[in-house]
Design an enzyme around this catalytic site. Structure first.
Site, PDB file in Angstrom:
ATOM      1  N   HIS A 388      43.616  37.662  43.949  1.00 13.99           N
ATOM      2  CA  HIS A 388      42.236  37.193  44.130  1.00 13.99           C
ATOM      3  C   HIS A 388      41.493  37.126  42.796  1.00 13.99           C
ATOM      4  O   HIS A 388      40.926  36.085  42.432  1.00 13.99           O
ATOM      5  CB  HIS A 388      41.530  38.157  45.090  1.00 13.99           C
ATOM      6  N   GLU A 389      41.508  38.224  42.055  1.00 15.03           N
ATOM      7  CA  GLU A 389      40.744  38.270  40.810  1.00 15.03           C
ATOM      8  C   GLU A 389      41.352  37.374  39.732  1.00 15.03           C
ATOM      9  O   GLU A 389      40.621  36.795  38.914  1.00 15.03           O
ATOM     10  CB  GLU A 389      40.615  39.709  40.313  1.00 15.03           C
ATOM     11  N   HIS A 392      39.956  33.936  40.214  1.00 17.76           N
ATOM     12  CA  HIS A 392      38.687  33.788  39.497  1.00 17.76           C
ATOM     13  C   HIS A 392      38.926  33.559  38.006  1.00 17.76           C
ATOM     14  O   HIS A 392      38.310  32.692  37.384  1.00 17.76           O
ATOM     15  CB  HIS A 392      37.840  35.056  39.657  1.00 17.76           C
ATOM     16  N   HIS A 395      40.317  30.155  37.104  1.00 21.15           N
ATOM     17  CA  HIS A 395      39.239  29.187  37.308  1.00 21.15           C
ATOM     18  C   HIS A 395      38.336  29.179  36.064  1.00 21.15           C
ATOM     19  O   HIS A 395      38.001  28.119  35.512  1.00 21.15           O
ATOM     20  CB  HIS A 395      38.450  29.571  38.564  1.00 21.15           C
TER      21      HIS A 395
END
Length: 598
Positions: A388-389, A392, A395
């Site tokens: 998940h992190e 980020h 991105h």
């Protein structure tokens, strides 16, 4: 569960490389001192933006320079503060940089008004005379579109100066929650004591030992109960400062103010709540199945995290987690894989919990590279947090690589898509490689939990936040009793009759830091729905879908978030992605029932 170590006892290989931003605290201080000249430089341009395209371009480029400098100053101070929230030196550094940023904002309070005062035909002439100004066309158009919410220079200066005050509730809560609150150890069924911290609480909730789960639950919420009135007062202050800011800028509500900044229609927020509420029977069906499979007479909130296929639960070493994430995200191509490896090898990540470390997990930017905070304990949930992190982070990395400075930051609405798409792809990979029926049931249980905790639970948070904001707008008191009553009622609505909504869960609002993030949480839910749609497209269509997706990740804020997502293949202006995701949730419940009946 071992107690966390002191920071100095950690292996540096598992800590983030803050020296990539500034080599020393002294270098940071030198950069801060240099940044103190930005207010003077901004003020020097006041009254001159309409003189010609050269002055307007100078102002835009100065804004870029300030953005990059403040990004690193803030990132270094924040990362060092979060390593150990007890260290006053880094708390002071954080306070210093925030103070400088407030002064910079105050010194530029005239800017938007001056941009608004330039006639449209004059601005078009500026673009024609200075092609480099075209880079900032969207930024300038966005400022001019908020004409009704931009105040006079004196009023803008006043609001900019008030930021140190309006940030107060969030800062107070963070200090109380991370630095001051301590929870009693929890005993398991054998009498062994386990440390209860923000980082260990959810892993303890995964334990197969129900006595340990119950005692950890009582430990945590017993302490919050002691501070319930303080927590309520701080949250009330947060809602009041958001209301003040919205009213000062002539918005109809704090929600309207928050969503205008991210260019998301209010209908998206309200559609989420109404669509999820219409699908609450599916969540009720899942909690009934959980109660049945756990074999308990009463299902409590300390029972809703533990895997219902307990003997498939294993501890995953951090190195194995990295390998699983790389394998799971292979459908995104070699370019994406190479960036992941770079982050793993070059200390982008602060891996393990230590005493005083900020709880939870996040990704944050710097001009050097992104930084990821984890509190890794080896659960499957922790593996998904890593994916998940890093979603980020990549991105951020792609946006900063492909966009000019003005459009490198992206709004939170699209941020949660990148992170949860990674989770969805990882889950599909794990499901695809297992041949064991019980392991598959365990993974599906985890997939179901992602839906429960992300799509349902975050929507419940969003409804709570919207309701207390509207209460504040009506002048109703946000007392501890009122907040607990509302929160308990929402838990009853969402989780249904098979879960006991007790006085402890009614206090959960007090431990959720996201209620200080200004209508942030709904984006976890919308992001999850969009991510499910995008992950399915990537797996089905391959290269064309990956190309569109990487273009989306590289888009920064070059377009509004709804448009960016449409380019990737999903329309979040409609309820359809949410409904499709919840249909998948229902089908997963069907499969779980079949697997467990065999």
């Amino acid at each position: 569960m071992n107690a966390p170590k002191e920071r100095r006892e950690l292996d540096p290989a598992y800590t983030w490389a803050t020296e990539d931003i500034f080599p020393t605290d002294g270098a940071w201080q030198e950069a801060l001192n240099a940044a103190k000249d930005y207010p003077r430089r901004r003020k020097a341009l006041e009254g001159h933006l309409g003189d010609g395209p050269e002055k307007l371009l100078e102002d835009m480029r100065l804004s870029d320079e300030i953005s990059l400098a403040c990004r690193d100053l803030f990132s270094y101070a924040s990362r060092k503060r979060d390593e150990d929230t007890r260290v006053s030196r880094y708390q002071e550094m954080y306070t210093q940089v925030m103070g400088v940023m407030v002064e910079i904002d105050r010194a530029g309070a005239w800017e938007d008004n001056e941009i608004l005062s330039i006639p449209e035909d004059t601005l078009e002439d500026f673009y024609a005379r200075e092609p480099a100004l075209g880079t900032y066309r969207r930024k300038l158009a966005r400022i001019r579109s908020r004409r009704g919410h931009i105040l006079s220079p004196a009023e803008e200066s006043l609001l900019a100066g008030a930021k140190a005050v309006t940030d107060g509730p969030g800062d107070i809560y963070a200090t109380l929650n991370n630095a001051d609150l301590r929870f009693p150890d929890a005993a398991d069924s054998q009498g062994t004591l386990h440390s209860v911290t923000h980082g260990t609480f959810i892993p303890l909730m995964y334990s197969q030992d129900r006595t340990l789960r119950r005692n950890a639950y009582e430990s945590l919420y017993g302490v919050y109960g002691q501070f319930r009135n303080t927590c309520a007062a701080v949250l009330s202050a947060q809602m009041k400062q958001l209301l003040f800011s919205a009213q000062a800028r002539r918005y109809s509500s704090p929600l309207a103010a928050a969503l205008d900044r991210t260019e998301v229609p209010e209908t998206v927020y309200r559609n989420l709540i109404s669509t999820v509420r219409a699908n609450l029977p599916r969540l009720h069906r899942y909690t009934a199945l959980r109660k049945k499979l756990l074999g308990v007479e009463e299902l409590h909130f300390y029972d809703i995290y533990t895997p219902i296929v307990g003997d498939a639960d294993t501890t995953v070493p951090y190195e194995e987690a990295q390998k699983l994430v790389l394998e799971g995200l292979a459908p995104l191509g070699e370019e994406y894989q190479a960036m992941l490896r770079e982050g793993f090898r070059n200390r982008w990540i602060d891996v393990y919990e230590n005493v005083g470390k900020r709880s939870g997990g996040y990704s944050s930017s710097s001009t050097a590279h992104p930084f990821v905070l984890l509190n890794y304990h080896g659960t499957l949930s922790d593996v998904f947090t890593l994916a998940h992190e890093m979603g980020h982070s990549l991105h951020t990395y792609l946006s900063q690589t492909h966009q000019p400075t003005a459009y490198q930051p992206y709004v939170i609405f699209v941020a949660e898509v990148a992170s949860t798409c990674n989770e969805a792809l990882l889950m599909e990979h794990l499901l695809g490689k297992t041949t064991d029926r019980r392991e598959r049931a365990y993974l599906i249980n985890h997939f179901l939990e992602q839906f429960r905790t992300t799509l349902y639970r975050q929507t419940m948070f969003a409804e709570f936040e919207l309701t207390i904001s509207e209460m504040a707008q009506r002048g109703e008191g946000l007392t501890a009793d009122a907040l607990c009553a509302l929160y308990r009622r929402l838990n009853e609505d969402y989780y249904g009759p098979d879960v006991v909504a007790d006085d402890r869960i009614a206090l959960e609002w007090a431990r959720i830091p996201h209620f200080y993030y200004n209508f942030y949480v709904y984006q976890y839910a919308t992001g999850y729905a969009a991510a499910i749609a995008l992950s399915q497209r990537i797996l089905k269509e391959g290269a064309p879908a990956v190309r569109d997706y990487l273009n989306f990740l590289s888009g920064g804020s070059s377009a509004d978030p709804i448009t960016l997502l449409r380019g990737a293949g999903v329309d979040m202006a409609t309820p359809q992605p949410i409904e499709q995701a919840l249909e998948l949730f229902g089908s997963l419940i069907d499969e779980m029932e079949r697997l467990m009946d065999d």
